[in-house]
Design a protein around this motif. Structure first.
Motif, PDB file in Angstrom:
ATOM      1  N   LYS A   1       9.110 -24.199  90.885  1.00 37.08           N
ATOM      2  CA  LYS A   1       8.667 -23.430  89.719  1.00 37.08           C
ATOM      3  C   LYS A   1       8.751 -21.920  89.947  1.00 37.08           C
ATOM      4  O   LYS A   1       8.456 -21.141  89.053  1.00 37.08           O
ATOM      5  CB  LYS A   1       7.242 -23.821  89.333  1.00 37.08           C
TER       6      LYS A   1
ATOM      7  N   ASP B   1      -1.329 -27.143  90.236  1.00 39.32           N
ATOM      8  CA  ASP B   1      -0.203 -26.755  89.399  1.00 39.32           C
ATOM      9  C   ASP B   1       0.035 -25.254  89.484  1.00 39.32           C
ATOM     10  O   ASP B   1      -0.817 -24.501  89.961  1.00 39.32           O
ATOM     11  CB  ASP B   1      -0.484 -27.146  87.938  1.00 39.32           C
TER      12      ASP B   1
ATOM     13  N   ASP C   1       1.702 -22.350  86.723  1.00 36.84           N
ATOM     14  CA  ASP C   1       2.262 -22.039  85.414  1.00 36.84           C
ATOM     15  C   ASP C   1       3.035 -20.739  85.534  1.00 36.84           C
ATOM     16  O   ASP C   1       2.435 -19.658  85.586  1.00 36.84           O
ATOM     17  CB  ASP C   1       1.130 -21.905  84.394  1.00 36.84           C
ATOM     18  N   PRO C   2       4.377 -20.815  85.581  1.00 37.19           N
ATOM     19  CA  PRO C   2       5.175 -19.601  85.751  1.00 37.19           C
ATOM     20  C   PRO C   2       5.009 -18.602  84.596  1.00 37.19           C
ATOM     21  O   PRO C   2       5.036 -17.394  84.816  1.00 37.19           O
ATOM     22  CB  PRO C   2       6.616 -20.106  85.822  1.00 37.19           C
TER      23      PRO C   2
END
Length: 121
Positions: free
Chosen positions: A19, A80, A82-83
């Protein structure tokens, strides 16, 4: 998103790389508390890895105002990234971060045996 109540160690470093994790991404706990900003990965020598003894392979070094210095988060506890928001979400809450004493430099890094992996800006 379904969160793990008791995280099972799973290696998430590949997800972070795929990511495109960036330096200075913000890090938040599962309960929404901001920990700090990402600096780099630090890797333990493979012969010293032992998950049962909490000697994890890779850590995400984070600079934290809340903890008054660096926090070393084992990458197995990252849920996780989140770009779009440039935000890392942990699979654990703030109390777990405090109780695990991740604000102490891992012994292998203190002994100069860690391998730092710098992240892009």
């Amino acid at each position: 998103m379904l969160r793990r109540k008791h995280p099972q160690p799973i290696e998430s470093i590949d997800m972070l790389r795929t990511k495109g994790l960036k330096r200075f991404a913000e890090v938040f706990t599962a309960d929404g508390e901001r920990i700090g900003a990402v600096l780099r990965f630090i890797h333990r020598p493979i012969e010293e890895v032992n998950d049962e003894m909490k000697l994890y392979r890779s850590y995400l070094e984070t600079q934290s105002i809340q903890f008054a210095g660096p926090v070393y988060i084992p990458t197995v506890y990252i849920e996780d990234y989140d770009p779009a928001a440039n935000r890392v979400i942990l699979a654990v809450d703030l109390n777990t971060v405090r109780n695990e004493a991740w604000n102490r430099e891992p012994d292998f890094a203190a002994r100069g045996l860690g391998v730092a992996e710098e992240l892009p800006h």
